[in-house]
Motif scaffolding. Structure first.
Motif, short mmCIF file in Angstrom:
data_model
loop_
_atom_site.label_atom_id
_atom_site.label_comp_id
_atom_site.label_asym_id
_atom_site.label_seq_id
_atom_site.Cartn_x
_atom_site.Cartn_y
_atom_site.Cartn_z
N VAL A 33 0.71 -9.53 1.44
CA VAL A 33 1.22 -10.57 0.54
C VAL A 33 1.84 -9.95 -0.70
O VAL A 33 2.90 -10.39 -1.16
N LEU A 34 1.22 -8.93 -1.23
CA LEU A 34 1.76 -8.29 -2.43
C LEU A 34 3.01 -7.47 -2.15
O LEU A 34 3.78 -7.17 -3.06
N ALA A 35 3.26 -7.14 -0.90
CA ALA A 35 4.46 -6.38 -0.52
C ALA A 35 5.67 -7.28 -0.29
O ALA A 35 6.78 -6.78 -0.13
N TRP A 36 5.47 -8.58 -0.27
CA TRP A 36 6.59 -9.50 -0.04
C TRP A 36 7.69 -9.27 -1.06
O TRP A 36 7.45 -9.17 -2.25
N GLN A 37 8.92 -9.23 -0.59
CA GLN A 37 10.09 -9.16 -1.47
C GLN A 37 10.74 -10.54 -1.56
O GLN A 37 10.78 -11.14 -2.61
N ASN A 38 11.25 -11.01 -0.45
CA ASN A 38 11.88 -12.33 -0.39
C ASN A 38 11.40 -13.03 0.88
O ASN A 38 12.18 -13.24 1.81
N PRO A 39 10.16 -13.42 0.94
CA PRO A 39 9.67 -14.07 2.15
C PRO A 39 10.31 -15.44 2.32
O PRO A 39 10.69 -16.09 1.34
N ASN A 40 10.43 -15.84 3.54
CA ASN A 40 11.05 -17.13 3.83
C ASN A 40 10.10 -17.92 4.72
O ASN A 40 10.38 -18.11 5.90
N LEU A 41 8.99 -18.34 4.16
CA LEU A 41 8.01 -19.11 4.90
C LEU A 41 8.08 -20.57 4.48
O LEU A 41 8.57 -20.90 3.40
N ALA A 103 0.54 -17.61 -3.64
CA ALA A 103 -0.19 -16.75 -2.70
C ALA A 103 -0.38 -15.35 -3.28
O ALA A 103 -1.45 -14.75 -3.14
N GLN A 104 0.65 -14.83 -3.95
CA GLN A 104 0.54 -13.50 -4.53
C GLN A 104 -0.45 -13.48 -5.70
O GLN A 104 -1.17 -12.49 -5.87
N ARG A 106 -3.13 -15.31 -5.89
CA ARG A 106 -4.46 -15.31 -5.27
C ARG A 106 -4.77 -13.92 -4.70
O ARG A 106 -5.90 -13.45 -4.76
N ALA A 107 -3.77 -13.25 -4.16
CA ALA A 107 -3.97 -11.90 -3.63
C ALA A 107 -4.35 -10.93 -4.75
O ALA A 107 -5.25 -10.10 -4.58
N ARG A 108 -3.69 -11.06 -5.89
CA ARG A 108 -4.03 -10.20 -7.04
C ARG A 108 -5.47 -10.45 -7.50
O ARG A 108 -6.19 -9.52 -7.87
N LEU A 109 -5.88 -11.70 -7.45
CA LEU A 109 -7.24 -12.05 -7.84
C LEU A 109 -8.26 -11.43 -6.90
O LEU A 109 -9.26 -10.86 -7.35
N VAL A 110 -8.02 -11.50 -5.60
CA VAL A 110 -8.93 -10.89 -4.63
C VAL A 110 -9.02 -9.38 -4.89
O VAL A 110 -10.11 -8.81 -4.91
N ARG A 111 -7.89 -8.76 -5.11
CA ARG A 111 -7.88 -7.31 -5.38
C ARG A 111 -8.68 -6.98 -6.64
O ARG A 111 -9.48 -6.05 -6.66
N ALA A 112 -8.51 -7.76 -7.70
CA ALA A 112 -9.23 -7.52 -8.95
C ALA A 112 -10.73 -7.72 -8.76
O ALA A 112 -11.55 -6.94 -9.28
N LEU A 113 -11.11 -8.74 -8.01
CA LEU A 113 -12.54 -8.99 -7.78
C LEU A 113 -13.17 -7.87 -6.95
O LEU A 113 -14.30 -7.47 -7.22
N TYR A 114 -12.44 -7.37 -5.96
CA TYR A 114 -12.97 -6.24 -5.20
C TYR A 114 -13.12 -4.99 -6.07
O TYR A 114 -14.06 -4.22 -5.91
N THR A 115 -12.20 -4.80 -6.99
CA THR A 115 -12.31 -3.66 -7.92
C THR A 115 -13.60 -3.77 -8.72
O THR A 115 -14.34 -2.79 -8.87
N TRP A 116 -13.89 -4.97 -9.22
CA TRP A 116 -15.13 -5.17 -9.97
C TRP A 116 -16.36 -5.04 -9.10
O TRP A 116 -17.36 -4.46 -9.51
N LEU A 117 -16.29 -5.56 -7.90
CA LEU A 117 -17.43 -5.45 -6.99
C LEU A 117 -17.73 -3.98 -6.72
O LEU A 117 -18.89 -3.56 -6.73
N ASP A 118 -16.70 -3.19 -6.49
CA ASP A 118 -16.89 -1.75 -6.26
C ASP A 118 -17.51 -1.07 -7.47
O ASP A 118 -18.41 -0.23 -7.33
N ARG A 119 -17.07 -1.42 -8.66
CA ARG A 119 -17.64 -0.82 -9.88
C ARG A 119 -19.12 -1.15 -10.01
O ARG A 119 -19.92 -0.30 -10.41
N LEU A 120 -19.46 -2.38 -9.69
CA LEU A 120 -20.85 -2.80 -9.84
C LEU A 120 -21.74 -2.23 -8.75
O LEU A 120 -22.88 -1.84 -9.02
N THR A 121 -21.26 -2.16 -7.52
CA THR A 121 -22.10 -1.66 -6.44
C THR A 121 -22.26 -0.15 -6.51
O THR A 121 -23.29 0.38 -6.14
N GLU A 122 -21.26 0.56 -6.99
CA GLU A 122 -21.38 2.01 -7.15
C GLU A 122 -22.35 2.34 -8.27
O GLU A 122 -23.04 3.35 -8.24
N ALA A 123 -22.42 1.48 -9.26
CA ALA A 123 -23.25 1.73 -10.43
C ALA A 123 -24.71 1.33 -10.22
O ALA A 123 -25.58 1.81 -10.92
#
Length: 128
Positions: A33-41, A103-104, A106-123
């Motif tokens: 989704v984040l790689a979309w340039q000019n999607p036509n959906l 859609a993009q 929401r995709a950025r939000l999922v990516r940001a939440l996973y970044t935080w989840l990784d920080r918390l679970t590693e710690a």
């Protein structure tokens, strides 16, 4: 088969906490989704993708919330996670639109939440 069903009362999400997130397919969706340039959906296709990402973002946010709650009060990561979760709640409360931009976002939000989840679970092992 019978016509009965069981309703589980799980207000704290403990059953869900035991289930691992199916991360790989959602990370692939986020990347696409984040790689979309000019999607036509069609607008309904954008809405469906955004809906999938919204549901997964809620699940990841719940995991971030659970892990942040286990941190000591003196750990600043818990406070930062709360800020991220408040921002996520605000973004998830906005209505879905049948656009690539929605859609993009929401995709950025999922990516940001996973970044935080990784920080918390590693710690977590180091914090205990």
């Amino acid at each position: 088969m019978s016509d009965t069903h069981a309703v589980l009362h799980d207000p704290h999400g403990l059953i869900e906490a035991e289930l691992p997130l199916d991360r790989a397919p959602y990370e692939a969706l986020v990347t696409a989704v984040l790689a979309w340039q000019n999607p036509n959906l069609a607008p309904r296709d954008y809405e469906q993708i955004a809906l999938q990402l919204t549901g997964h973002a809620r699940a990841v946010a719940a995991n971030v919330r659970r892990h942040a709650a286990t941190l000591p009060k003196s750990d600043g990561r818990g406070a930062l996670a709360e800020v991220v979760l408040c921002e996520a709640d605000g973004r998830l409360s906005t209505p879905l639109k049948g656009t690539a931009r929605c859609a993009q976002n929401r995709a950025r939000l999922v990516r940001a939440l996973y970044t935080w989840l990784d920080r918390l679970t590693e710690a977590l092992p180091a914090a205990t």
